[in-house]
Design a protein around this motif. Structure first.
Motif, PDB file in Angstrom:
ATOM      1  N   PHE A 108       0.827  -1.274   0.139  1.00 16.69           N
ATOM      2  CA  PHE A 108       0.058   0.127  -0.042  1.00 16.69           C
ATOM      3  C   PHE A 108       0.840   1.103  -0.039  1.00 16.69           C
ATOM      4  CE2 PHE A 108       0.949  -1.225   4.143  1.00 16.69           C
ATOM      5  CZ  PHE A 108       1.282  -0.195   4.988  1.00 16.69           C
ATOM      6  N   GLY A 109       0.273   2.217  -0.612  1.00 11.73           N
ATOM      7  CA  GLY A 109       0.910   3.496  -0.287  1.00 11.73           C
ATOM      8  C   GLY A 109       0.343   4.389   0.925  1.00 11.73           C
ATOM      9  N   MET A 110       1.458   4.944   1.667  1.00 13.10           N
ATOM     10  CA  MET A 110       1.408   5.724   2.946  1.00 13.10           C
ATOM     11  C   MET A 110       0.349   6.889   2.533  1.00 13.10           C
ATOM     12  SD  MET A 110       2.321   3.886   5.534  1.00 13.10           S
ATOM     13  CE  MET A 110       1.692   5.421   6.623  1.00 13.10           C
ATOM     14  N   GLY A 111       0.360   7.514   1.462  1.00 15.17           N
ATOM     15  CA  GLY A 111      -0.314   8.575   1.291  1.00 15.17           C
ATOM     16  C   GLY A 111      -1.876   8.100   1.294  1.00 15.17           C
ATOM     17  N   GLU A 112      -2.225   6.971   0.524  1.00  6.64           N
ATOM     18  CA  GLU A 112      -3.563   6.583   0.500  1.00  6.64           C
ATOM     19  C   GLU A 112      -4.038   6.186   1.932  1.00  6.64           C
ATOM     20  OE1 GLU A 112      -6.219   2.804  -1.212  1.00  6.64           O
ATOM     21  OE2 GLU A 112      -4.156   2.874  -1.776  1.00  6.64           O
ATOM     22  N   LEU A 113      -3.210   5.656   2.623  1.00  5.80           N
ATOM     23  CA  LEU A 113      -3.681   5.201   4.011  1.00  5.80           C
ATOM     24  C   LEU A 113      -3.920   6.117   4.921  1.00  5.80           C
ATOM     25  CD1 LEU A 113      -4.225   2.836   6.240  1.00  5.80           C
ATOM     26  CD2 LEU A 113      -1.894   2.725   6.621  1.00  5.80           C
ATOM     27  N   VAL A 114      -2.977   7.156   4.820  1.00  5.79           N
ATOM     28  CA  VAL A 114      -3.249   8.497   5.674  1.00  5.79           C
ATOM     29  C   VAL A 114      -4.301   9.111   5.231  1.00  5.79           C
ATOM     30  CG1 VAL A 114      -2.448  10.728   6.285  1.00  5.79           C
ATOM     31  CG2 VAL A 114      -0.759   8.702   6.365  1.00  5.79           C
ATOM     32  N   ALA A 115      -4.818   9.058   4.035  1.00  7.72           N
ATOM     33  CA  ALA A 115      -6.130   9.811   3.532  1.00  7.72           C
ATOM     34  C   ALA A 115      -7.314   8.994   4.056  1.00  7.72           C
ATOM     35  CB  ALA A 115      -6.126   9.944   1.863  1.00  7.72           C
ATOM     36  N   ARG A 116      -7.102   7.740   3.951  1.00  6.54           N
ATOM     37  CA  ARG A 116      -8.162   6.845   4.490  1.00  6.54           C
ATOM     38  C   ARG A 116      -8.684   6.985   5.966  1.00  6.54           C
ATOM     39  NH1 ARG A 116     -11.091   6.644   0.552  1.00  6.54           N
ATOM     40  NH2 ARG A 116     -10.207   5.338  -1.465  1.00  6.54           N
ATOM     41  N   ILE A 117      -7.637   7.236   6.487  1.00  6.22           N
ATOM     42  CA  ILE A 117      -7.669   7.284   8.218  1.00  6.22           C
ATOM     43  C   ILE A 117      -8.313   8.788   8.377  1.00  6.22           C
ATOM     44  CG2 ILE A 117      -6.322   8.116  10.169  1.00  6.22           C
ATOM     45  CD1 ILE A 117      -4.310   5.732   9.275  1.00  6.22           C
ATOM     46  N   ARG A 118      -7.990   9.785   7.652  1.00  7.54           N
ATOM     47  CA  ARG A 118      -8.650  11.083   8.081  1.00  7.54           C
ATOM     48  C   ARG A 118     -10.239  11.159   7.592  1.00  7.54           C
ATOM     49  NH1 ARG A 118      -3.433  14.656   5.626  1.00  7.54           N
ATOM     50  NH2 ARG A 118      -2.458  15.092   7.423  1.00  7.54           N
ATOM     51  N   VAL A 119     -10.463  10.436   6.187  1.00  7.78           N
ATOM     52  CA  VAL A 119     -11.861  10.229   5.851  1.00  7.78           C
ATOM     53  C   VAL A 119     -12.449   9.682   7.109  1.00  7.78           C
ATOM     54  CG1 VAL A 119     -13.406   9.098   4.456  1.00  7.78           C
ATOM     55  CG2 VAL A 119     -11.185  10.359   3.468  1.00  7.78           C
ATOM     56  N   ALA A 120     -12.099   8.746   7.689  1.00  6.14           N
ATOM     57  CA  ALA A 120     -12.666   7.570   8.816  1.00  6.14           C
ATOM     58  C   ALA A 120     -13.097   8.678  10.067  1.00  6.14           C
ATOM     59  CB  ALA A 120     -11.994   6.529   9.139  1.00  6.14           C
ATOM     60  N   LEU A 121     -12.002   9.330  10.192  1.00  4.57           N
ATOM     61  CA  LEU A 121     -11.967  10.178  11.627  1.00  4.57           C
ATOM     62  C   LEU A 121     -12.933  11.395  10.963  1.00  4.57           C
ATOM     63  CD1 LEU A 121      -8.318  10.229  12.524  1.00  4.57           C
ATOM     64  CD2 LEU A 121      -9.999   9.264  14.001  1.00  4.57           C
ATOM     65  N   ARG A 122     -12.913  11.888  10.085  1.00  2.00           N
ATOM     66  CA  ARG A 122     -13.943  13.061   9.915  1.00  2.00           C
ATOM     67  C   ARG A 122     -15.347  12.483  10.085  1.00  2.00           C
ATOM     68  NH1 ARG A 122     -10.084  14.765   5.817  1.00  2.00           N
ATOM     69  NH2 ARG A 122     -11.592  13.735   3.894  1.00  2.00           N
ATOM     70  N   HIS A 123     -15.682  11.450   9.409  1.00  2.00           N
ATOM     71  CA  HIS A 123     -16.884  10.718   9.408  1.00  2.00           C
ATOM     72  C   HIS A 123     -17.329  10.480  10.748  1.00  2.00           C
ATOM     73  CE1 HIS A 123     -19.825   7.170   9.565  1.00  2.00           C
ATOM     74  NE2 HIS A 123     -20.327   8.129   8.757  1.00  2.00           N
ATOM     75  N   VAL A 124     -16.769  10.270  11.768  1.00  2.00           N
ATOM     76  CA  VAL A 124     -16.895  10.055  13.054  1.00  2.00           C
ATOM     77  C   VAL A 124     -16.954  11.241  13.726  1.00  2.00           C
ATOM     78  CG1 VAL A 124     -16.100   9.387  15.328  1.00  2.00           C
ATOM     79  CG2 VAL A 124     -15.645   7.957  13.590  1.00  2.00           C
TER      80      VAL A 124
END
Length: 236
Positions: A108-124
Motif C-alpha cells: 500500500f501507499g502511505m499517502g492513501e492510508l493516511v487519506a483513508r484514516i482522515r476520512v474515517a476520523l472526519r466521518h466520526v
C-alpha cells in the motif's frame, strides 16, 4: 472538516517492519500511535487504550483479524481500517460486512492510508444526531425527508430517498451491495439482486446531476458496493 489532531490510532500487525513504518509515518502526521502484534492483544489494547481508530491486519497469528473485528464490534463502533494482503473481492466484502469501515490492500501507499484514516476520523467527527446532512450544494433534511440541490428541491421516490439516506449517513465509508439491499429492501433480498442497486443508483445520479464517470457524490466500488463522497475528497 479536518480530522482531529492527536487522534489515538491502534496499529495491529504481526510484521515489525510494517508497524515501524506506520508508527513513524503516522506520528509525523501528529497521530498518537499504539501497536500490537497479535489478535488477543489487540482486543485487550482496544479496551484499554480506547483508540479513535484501528488499523487492523487480517493475517494475524492466533486469533485472526476477522475474529478481532467481530470481538471489538460486540462493544465498540470505533472506525476500523483493514490492512490486508488478500485481494479477492470476497475477502474485502467479508471484512466490510463484518464491520470494517474501509480497507487498504498490501502493498500500500502511505499517502492513501493516511487519506483513508482522515476520512474515517472526519466521518466520526460529523456523526451526530443532527437531522440535516450537508454535502456542499446537497442538503438532506432527515426529519422532513427533504432533499435540496443548489437550493432547489430534488424529487425522489421513497426507495431512492432511502438509498440516498443510507449512503449519505455513512459518508466516506464503503457500503457493500448486501448491506444496501438489507437496509433499503429488507432481509428477503439476496446479493444476486444487485441489479436493483445499479438501476436505483443510476436514477439517483441522474437526479443529483452527476456524471457517472466523474462522481460528485456516489462512487462505485466495483464488485463491492458504493461510497458516498465527503465533499473535500471529491476528485482525489
Amino acid at each position: 472538516m479536518t480530522a482531529p489532531q492527536g487522534a489515538r490510532i491502534l496499529v495491529v500487525d504481526d510484521e515489525p517492519q510494517i508497524r515501524k513504518l506506520l508508527k513513524v509515518t503516522l506520528q509525523a502526521h501528529n497521530f498518537e500511535i499504539h501497536e500490537c502484534a497479535d489478535g488477543e492483544e489487540a482486543v485487550v489494547q482496544a479496551s484499554i487504550v480506547h483508540p479513535d481508530l484501528i488499523v487492523l491486519d487480517l493475517g494475524l497469528p492466533g486469533m485472526s483479524g476477522m475474529d478481532v473485528l467481530q470481538r471489538i464490534r460486540e462493544w465498540s463502533q470505533v472506525p476500523v481500517i483493514v490492512l490486508t494482503a488478500k485481494e479477492r473481492e470476497e475477502d474485502k466484502i467479508a471484512a466490510l460486512d463484518g464491520g470494517a469501515d474501509d480497507y487498504v490492500t498490501k502493498p500500500f501507499g502511505m499517502g492513501e492510508l493516511v487519506a483513508r484514516i482522515r476520512v474515517a476520523l472526519r466521518h466520526v467527527a460529523k456523526t451526530t444526531d443532527e437531522p440535516v446532512l450537508r454535502f456542499g450544494p446537497l442538503i438532506i433534511d432527515l426529519a422532513q425527508r427533504q432533499v435540496d440541490l443548489e437550493g432547489s428541491p430534488v424529487k425522489l421516490t421513497p426507495t431512492e430517498y432511502e438509498m440516498l439516506k443510507v449512503l449519505a449517513s455513512n459518508a466516506g465509508k464503503i457500503i457493500t451491495q448486501r448491506q444496501l439491499l438489507q437496509q433499503v429492501w429488507g432481509g428477503h433480498h439476496h446479493e444476486s439482486d444487485s441489479h436493483y442497486l445499479r438501476v436505483y443508483v443510476g436514477h439517483l445520479r441522474k437526479k443529483l446531476q452527476e456524471d457517472p464517470t466523474r462522481p460528485r457524490f456516489i462512487q462505485t466500488e466495483p464488485g463491492i458496493g458504493y461510497r458516498f463522497l465527503l465533499q473535500d475528497d471529491v476528485g482525489k
